[in-house]
Design a protein around this motif. Structure first.
Motif, PDB file in Angstrom:
ATOM      1  N   GLN A 195       0.449  11.760   3.648  1.00 22.85           N
ATOM      2  CA  GLN A 195      -0.004  12.651   4.713  1.00 22.85           C
ATOM      3  C   GLN A 195       0.558  14.037   4.439  1.00 22.85           C
ATOM      4  O   GLN A 195       1.770  14.249   4.575  1.00 22.85           O
ATOM      5  CB  GLN A 195       0.441  12.140   6.089  1.00 22.85           C
ATOM      6  N   TYR A 198       0.837  -1.199   0.000  1.00 26.44           N
ATOM      7  CA  TYR A 198       0.000   0.000   0.000  1.00 26.44           C
ATOM      8  C   TYR A 198       0.874   1.253   0.000  1.00 26.44           C
ATOM      9  O   TYR A 198       1.984   1.235   0.513  1.00 26.44           O
ATOM     10  CB  TYR A 198      -0.866   0.058   1.272  1.00 26.44           C
ATOM     11  N   SER A 203      -5.048  -3.260  -6.775  1.00 25.71           N
ATOM     12  CA  SER A 203      -6.306  -3.792  -6.274  1.00 25.71           C
ATOM     13  C   SER A 203      -7.344  -2.694  -6.119  1.00 25.71           C
ATOM     14  O   SER A 203      -8.516  -2.870  -6.433  1.00 25.71           O
ATOM     15  CB  SER A 203      -6.099  -4.453  -4.911  1.00 25.71           C
ATOM     16  N   GLU A 204      -6.903  -1.590  -5.597  1.00 21.82           N
ATOM     17  CA  GLU A 204      -7.805  -0.467  -5.382  1.00 21.82           C
ATOM     18  C   GLU A 204      -6.991   0.818  -5.389  1.00 21.82           C
ATOM     19  O   GLU A 204      -5.832   0.809  -4.989  1.00 21.82           O
ATOM     20  CB  GLU A 204      -8.533  -0.612  -4.038  1.00 21.82           C
ATOM     21  N   GLU A 221      -9.177   8.463  -5.485  1.00 24.98           N
ATOM     22  CA  GLU A 221      -9.297   9.508  -6.510  1.00 24.98           C
ATOM     23  C   GLU A 221      -8.038  10.369  -6.578  1.00 24.98           C
ATOM     24  O   GLU A 221      -7.797  11.045  -7.563  1.00 24.98           O
ATOM     25  CB  GLU A 221     -10.541  10.371  -6.248  1.00 24.98           C
ATOM     26  N   VAL A 240      -3.933  10.967   7.396  1.00 19.24           N
ATOM     27  CA  VAL A 240      -3.315  10.024   6.474  1.00 19.24           C
ATOM     28  C   VAL A 240      -4.364   9.606   5.443  1.00 19.24           C
ATOM     29  O   VAL A 240      -5.487   9.247   5.803  1.00 19.24           O
ATOM     30  CB  VAL A 240      -2.800   8.799   7.252  1.00 19.24           C
ATOM     31  N   PHE A 297      -5.340   7.211   1.990  1.00 26.50           N
ATOM     32  CA  PHE A 297      -5.048   6.046   1.164  1.00 26.50           C
ATOM     33  C   PHE A 297      -4.813   6.482  -0.282  1.00 26.50           C
ATOM     34  O   PHE A 297      -5.550   7.304  -0.826  1.00 26.50           O
ATOM     35  CB  PHE A 297      -6.231   5.088   1.246  1.00 26.50           C
ATOM     36  N   SER A 310      -3.615   0.245  -3.308  1.00 25.35           N
ATOM     37  CA  SER A 310      -3.204  -1.069  -2.810  1.00 25.35           C
ATOM     38  C   SER A 310      -2.825  -1.936  -4.005  1.00 25.35           C
ATOM     39  O   SER A 310      -3.318  -1.743  -5.122  1.00 25.35           O
ATOM     40  CB  SER A 310      -4.317  -1.721  -1.981  1.00 25.35           C
ATOM     41  N   TYR A 366       0.241   5.334   1.206  1.00 22.46           N
ATOM     42  CA  TYR A 366      -0.583   6.374   1.810  1.00 22.46           C
ATOM     43  C   TYR A 366       0.216   7.665   1.776  1.00 22.46           C
ATOM     44  O   TYR A 366       1.446   7.633   1.693  1.00 22.46           O
ATOM     45  CB  TYR A 366      -0.910   6.047   3.281  1.00 22.46           C
TER      46      TYR A 366
END
Lengths: 117, 110
Positions: free
Chosen positions: A37, A33, A55-56, A59, A43, A45, A48, A35
């Motif tokens: 900040q 993953y 996988s995902e 926006e 934080v 996302f 992934s 992320y």
């Protein structure tokens, strides 16, 4: 104890330049993953990744972003043409299985602080 | 879209006092995480709450989860200066994405 590592710890780049942030996930983990900040904020996302594909994604993760697992150990995030608003701390994380119904704690790396000038 | 809201966002307290941080979320989830972040540092996992009614304790921190109310709490007992940090709750959406709250910046004064 195994840990997620990230390099560099701090990257300064000029607007419009490409950057690659590198991560080495924990060795037996299968899900990865990213992320980010922004300073002083929560934080968020980004994406992934499993089995060599996304996988995902959120926006935020638009066409300027890409991820890759170029070999058996590294996981990279590329920003093709950086903008000022990309300045943030970027965290890589990894987890073992990510399967539904299975406990799936994500372990975070120390982060790369990206500064776009 | 899942929303995760923490309150308070800023908390200044004296050593020795008790306080609670609240984390509300807007959709069903059975997994909630609490993280600690020191300035400029990464996220340190504190608690993983996997089911309704889960309660976990570590030292002066105790976390609980009520999935029906969509609420988790992080309770601090007899605070000490070393607990000063930002605390985030994060809700797991499906199995591949954590949605974080805004964070609670905790300052504990001697």
């Amino acid at each position: 104890e195994p840990e997620v590592t990230q390099t560099p710890s701090h990257q300064v780049t000029q607007m419009g330049q490409e950057v690659i942030l590198r991560c080495v996930p924990i060795s037996n983990h299968l899900y990865f993953y990213w992320y980010r900040q922004i300073l002083g904020q929560k934080v968020e996302f980004l994406v992934s990744f499993y089995n060599n594909e996304i996988s995902e994604k959120s926006e935020i993760f638009d066409d300027q972003f890409s991820v890759e697992r170029p070999d058996g150990s590294n996981f990279t995030l590329k920003i093709r043409s950086t903008k000022l608003e990309d300045s943030a701390m970027y965290f890589c994380a990894s987890s073992y299985s990510g399967l539904a119904g299975v406990y799936n704690e994500q372990y975070f790396g120390p982060g790369t602080r990206l500064t776009v000038t | 879209e899942l929303k995760v809201e923490q309150n308070p966002l800023f908390l200044s307290m004296q050593e020795g006092k008790n306080y609670t941080i609240y984390c509300n979320y807007s959709t069903t989830s059975d997994r909630l995480y609490w993280y600690r972040q020191d300035p400029g540092k990464s996220l340190e996992s504190l608690f993983v709450l996997l089911s309704n009614g889960a309660v976990k304790q570590e030292g002066r921190l105790m976390a609980s989860l009520d999935t029906k109310a969509r609420l988790s709490t992080l309770h601090i007992t007899a605070a000490v200066h070393d607990l000063s940090a930002t605390y985030f709750c994060a809700v797991e959406v499906r199995v591949q994405k954590l949605v974080f709250g805004q964070g609670t910046r905790l300052t504990i004064n001697p």
